[in-house]
Design a protein around this motif. Structure first.
Motif, PDB file in Angstrom:
ATOM      1  N   TYR A  39       0.378  17.114  29.671  1.00  0.00           N
ATOM      2  CA  TYR A  39       1.059  16.651  28.158  1.00  0.00           C
ATOM      3  C   TYR A  39       0.071  16.248  27.307  1.00  0.00           C
ATOM      4  N   ARG A  40      -0.044  16.408  26.033  1.00  0.00           N
ATOM      5  CA  ARG A  40      -0.633  15.667  24.862  1.00  0.00           C
ATOM      6  C   ARG A  40       0.289  14.521  24.275  1.00  0.00           C
ATOM      7  N   HIS A  41      -0.260  13.601  24.128  1.00  0.00           N
ATOM      8  CA  HIS A  41       0.406  12.382  23.501  1.00  0.00           C
ATOM      9  C   HIS A  41       0.482  12.587  22.053  1.00  0.00           C
ATOM     10  N   VAL A  42       1.592  12.755  21.336  1.00  0.00           N
ATOM     11  CA  VAL A  42       1.571  13.021  19.832  1.00  0.00           C
ATOM     12  C   VAL A  42       2.513  12.015  19.348  1.00  0.00           C
ATOM     13  N   PRO A  43       2.016  10.815  18.831  1.00  0.00           N
ATOM     14  CA  PRO A  43       2.753   9.801  18.226  1.00  0.00           C
ATOM     15  C   PRO A  43       3.287   9.976  16.951  1.00  0.00           C
ATOM     16  N   GLN A  44       4.574   9.942  16.703  1.00  0.00           N
ATOM     17  CA  GLN A  44       4.925  10.145  15.274  1.00  0.00           C
ATOM     18  C   GLN A  44       5.372   8.976  14.582  1.00  0.00           C
ATOM     19  N   GLU A  45       5.242   8.647  13.180  1.00  0.00           N
ATOM     20  CA  GLU A  45       5.564   7.526  12.592  1.00  0.00           C
ATOM     21  C   GLU A  45       7.309   7.470  12.192  1.00  0.00           C
ATOM     22  N   LYS A  46       7.771   6.166  12.447  1.00  0.00           N
ATOM     23  CA  LYS A  46       9.042   6.021  12.101  1.00  0.00           C
ATOM     24  C   LYS A  46       9.224   5.611  10.791  1.00  0.00           C
ATOM     25  N   PRO A  53       6.381  -3.933  10.108  1.00  0.00           N
ATOM     26  CA  PRO A  53       5.081  -3.599  10.530  1.00  0.00           C
ATOM     27  C   PRO A  53       5.714  -1.849  10.987  1.00  0.00           C
ATOM     28  N   PRO A  54       4.675  -1.087  10.814  1.00  0.00           N
ATOM     29  CA  PRO A  54       4.804   0.382  11.174  1.00  0.00           C
ATOM     30  C   PRO A  54       5.345   0.513  12.695  1.00  0.00           C
ATOM     31  N   GLU A  55       6.068   1.505  12.914  1.00  0.00           N
ATOM     32  CA  GLU A  55       6.548   1.926  14.252  1.00  0.00           C
ATOM     33  C   GLU A  55       6.252   3.389  14.394  1.00  0.00           C
ATOM     34  N   THR A  56       5.905   3.727  15.804  1.00  0.00           N
ATOM     35  CA  THR A  56       5.758   4.930  16.281  1.00  0.00           C
ATOM     36  C   THR A  56       6.658   5.384  16.993  1.00  0.00           C
ATOM     37  N   ARG A  57       6.954   6.627  17.199  1.00  0.00           N
ATOM     38  CA  ARG A  57       7.900   7.364  18.223  1.00  0.00           C
ATOM     39  C   ARG A  57       6.892   8.131  19.188  1.00  0.00           C
ATOM     40  N   ASP A  58       6.944   8.104  20.221  1.00  0.00           N
ATOM     41  CA  ASP A  58       6.233   8.546  21.404  1.00  0.00           C
ATOM     42  C   ASP A  58       6.812  10.309  21.706  1.00  0.00           C
ATOM     43  N   THR A  59       5.940  10.970  21.269  1.00  0.00           N
ATOM     44  CA  THR A  59       6.461  12.495  21.636  1.00  0.00           C
ATOM     45  C   THR A  59       5.332  13.276  22.073  1.00  0.00           C
ATOM     46  N   TYR A  60       5.324  14.234  23.008  1.00  0.00           N
ATOM     47  CA  TYR A  60       4.440  14.785  23.773  1.00  0.00           C
ATOM     48  C   TYR A  60       4.687  16.403  23.669  1.00  0.00           C
ATOM     49  N   ASP A  61       3.390  16.896  23.698  1.00  0.00           N
ATOM     50  CA  ASP A  61       3.292  18.296  23.561  1.00  0.00           C
ATOM     51  C   ASP A  61       2.610  18.796  24.893  1.00  0.00           C
ATOM     52  N   ALA A  62       3.488  19.819  25.268  1.00  0.00           N
ATOM     53  CA  ALA A  62       2.924  20.483  26.976  1.00  0.00           C
ATOM     54  C   ALA A  62       1.855  21.422  26.635  1.00  0.00           C
ATOM     55  N   PRO A 159      10.633  14.092  28.262  1.00  0.00           N
ATOM     56  CA  PRO A 159       9.655  13.859  27.217  1.00  0.00           C
ATOM     57  C   PRO A 159      10.226  14.432  25.886  1.00  0.00           C
ATOM     58  N   GLN A 160      10.223  13.599  24.980  1.00  0.00           N
ATOM     59  CA  GLN A 160      10.613  14.071  23.653  1.00  0.00           C
ATOM     60  C   GLN A 160       9.414  14.963  23.031  1.00  0.00           C
ATOM     61  N   GLY A 161      10.013  16.091  22.604  1.00  0.00           N
ATOM     62  CA  GLY A 161       8.849  17.159  22.029  1.00  0.00           C
ATOM     63  C   GLY A 161       8.672  18.432  22.916  1.00  0.00           C
ATOM     64  N   ALA A 162       9.076  18.255  24.213  1.00  0.00           N
ATOM     65  CA  ALA A 162       9.099  19.444  25.003  1.00  0.00           C
ATOM     66  C   ALA A 162      10.088  20.320  24.813  1.00  0.00           C
ATOM     67  N   SER A 163       9.901  21.650  24.668  1.00  0.00           N
ATOM     68  CA  SER A 163      11.147  22.560  24.455  1.00  0.00           C
ATOM     69  C   SER A 163      12.134  22.408  24.921  1.00  0.00           C
ATOM     70  N   THR A 164      12.138  21.881  26.359  1.00  0.00           N
ATOM     71  CA  THR A 164      13.541  21.870  27.228  1.00  0.00           C
ATOM     72  C   THR A 164      13.926  20.762  26.783  1.00  0.00           C
ATOM     73  N   SER A 165      13.565  19.746  26.430  1.00  0.00           N
ATOM     74  CA  SER A 165      14.077  18.497  26.184  1.00  0.00           C
ATOM     75  C   SER A 165      15.331  18.387  25.280  1.00  0.00           C
ATOM     76  N   GLY A 166      15.438  19.049  24.164  1.00  0.00           N
ATOM     77  CA  GLY A 166      16.486  19.142  23.349  1.00  0.00           C
ATOM     78  C   GLY A 166      17.744  19.961  24.132  1.00  0.00           C
ATOM     79  N   TYR A 167      17.605  20.683  24.750  1.00  0.00           N
ATOM     80  CA  TYR A 167      18.682  21.243  25.446  1.00  0.00           C
ATOM     81  C   TYR A 167      19.235  20.338  26.597  1.00  0.00           C
ATOM     82  N   ILE A 168      18.485  19.736  27.268  1.00  0.00           N
ATOM     83  CA  ILE A 168      18.566  18.615  28.282  1.00  0.00           C
ATOM     84  C   ILE A 168      19.393  17.588  27.696  1.00  0.00           C
TER      85      ILE A 168
END
Length: 356
Positions: A39-46, A53-62, A159-168
């Motif tokens: 997986y590649r870590h892809v942080p997203q701004e919240k 202070p700024p916060e990030t959400r940890d998402t991942y790209d397989a 992992p949030q961001g993986a295509s299977t995660s939303g369905y799970i």
């Protein structure tokens, strides 16, 4: 009782799974072992309130081939489940399309709304619960379920961001949520869930005992899968009572970003103004730079917000979408021209070398 089901023949062997996915058994076994490192870590701004202070959400790209196999798991297994009408996030359903609009429509015109949020939802869905999902709901064999749960998780969680995660995420409460929803409907409440956002509404004034029971019931449902409520996002609101927004103003009650004050859900005036501003900002940026790599993230964010207008059928949606695409083309055409020029120069140099 409306509940998730899997209307197809269960998969009991690794060989059958490999045939269903069109992949080799060896590849599936290797991916199950190596998935954590693919997986590649892809942080997203919240979005945060001003001054915080700024916060990030940890998402991942397989990475490939894990990404390809996960997409096949979605296309050939997960999306073939039957999803109950109370689920609305990221579900393919041509007969009953799901969206932020369908989610909000359930609660449109309600007098009382209870808004709840699941804390760290995706990281809370463990590999053990994914394994139980494939065994219980889908009826798959133990070995198949273990392998699929390894391919669909990272370091023991979803992992949030993986295509299977939303369905799970939609299906993880498959054995506990239907009973909760059925009980609420029997008492005159409406229930819906859009990923980690839970909304319960009604037309009558609930008693303090009813509210306490509802909150404790949802807490128990979440705890059954290792999840918890986000207390800061628990709101109980009466029709006409707003919620404090990031800019310290009070906004109308919204469900997945749509106002439910009227009989039909829609975006607030403030949000429509913000969407128009986001489109204009991109247009201005496209006039000063032709670097698509700089504009692409802003384009996708703005298009996502315009998509909310489209989901509501708002007349501004198509016009704003067209404006975004004009700005996109204005950047991509120079990029294409530079690419073609580079190819022409390379060919010219190759010809010179041949001549020499």
């Amino acid at each position: 009782m409306d509940a998730p089901t899997y209307p197809f023949k269960p998969i009991h062997s690794l060989r059958a799974l490999a045939l269903a996915l069109g992949e080799s058994e060896q590849l599936l076994e290797r991916l199950a072992v190596r998935a954590d490192r693919m997986y590649r870590h892809v942080p997203q701004e919240k979005k945060v309130k001003p001054g915080k202070p700024p916060e990030t959400r940890d998402t991942y790209d397989a990475h490939e081939p894990l990404k390809r196999v996960q997409r096949k798991i979605v296309d050939r297994i997960l999306c073939n489940a039957t999803f109950p009408q109370y689920l609305h996030g990221g579900i393919r359903d041509r007969k009953s399309p799901r969206s932020i609009h369908s989610n909000a429509a359930i609660h449109a015109g309600a007098r009382f709304v209870i808004l709840q949020d699941i804390k760290n939802f995706y990281p809370s869905i463990s590999k053990r619960h994914v394994d139980a999902l494939f065994r219980g709901l889908f009826g798959f064999g133990a070995g198949v379920s273990v392998l699929l749960s390894s391919i669909c998780t990272r370091e023991g969680s979803t992992p949030q961001g993986a295509s299977t995660s939303g369905y799970i995420a939609n299906l993880v409460f498959w054995d506990v949520e239907p009973k909760v929803v059925n009980d609420l409907l029997g008492r005159g409440f409406q229930y819906s869930r859009f990923a980690d956002d839970i909304t319960i509404s009604c037309g009558h004034e609930p008693s303090s005992d009813e509210l306490t029971n509802i909150i404790s019931t949802i807490t128990g449902m979440l705890a059954a899968k290792g999840c918890h409520q986000k207390r800061t996002k628990l709101h109980i609101r009466v029709r006409g009572q707003g919620i404090e927004a990031d800019d310290a103003t009070f906004q109308p009650i919204t469900v997945t970003g749509l106002s439910v004050f009227n009989s039909s859900p829609g975006l607030t005036k403030l949000e429509r103004k913000r969407i128009r501003s986001a489109v204009r900002e991109l247009e201005v940026m496209s006039e000063s730079t032709s670097d698509w790599t700089v504009l692409e993230p802003k384009y996708h964010r703005a298009m996502g917000r315009v998509g909310r207008l489209l989901a509501c059928g708002h007349p501004d949606g198509e016009a704003l979408k067209a404006r975004l695409n004009v700005a996109k083309r204005s950047c991509q055409i120079p990029l294409l021209e530079r690419y073609q020029q580079a190819i022409s120069e390379s060919l010219a140099k190759a010809v010179e070398v041949d001549v020499e």
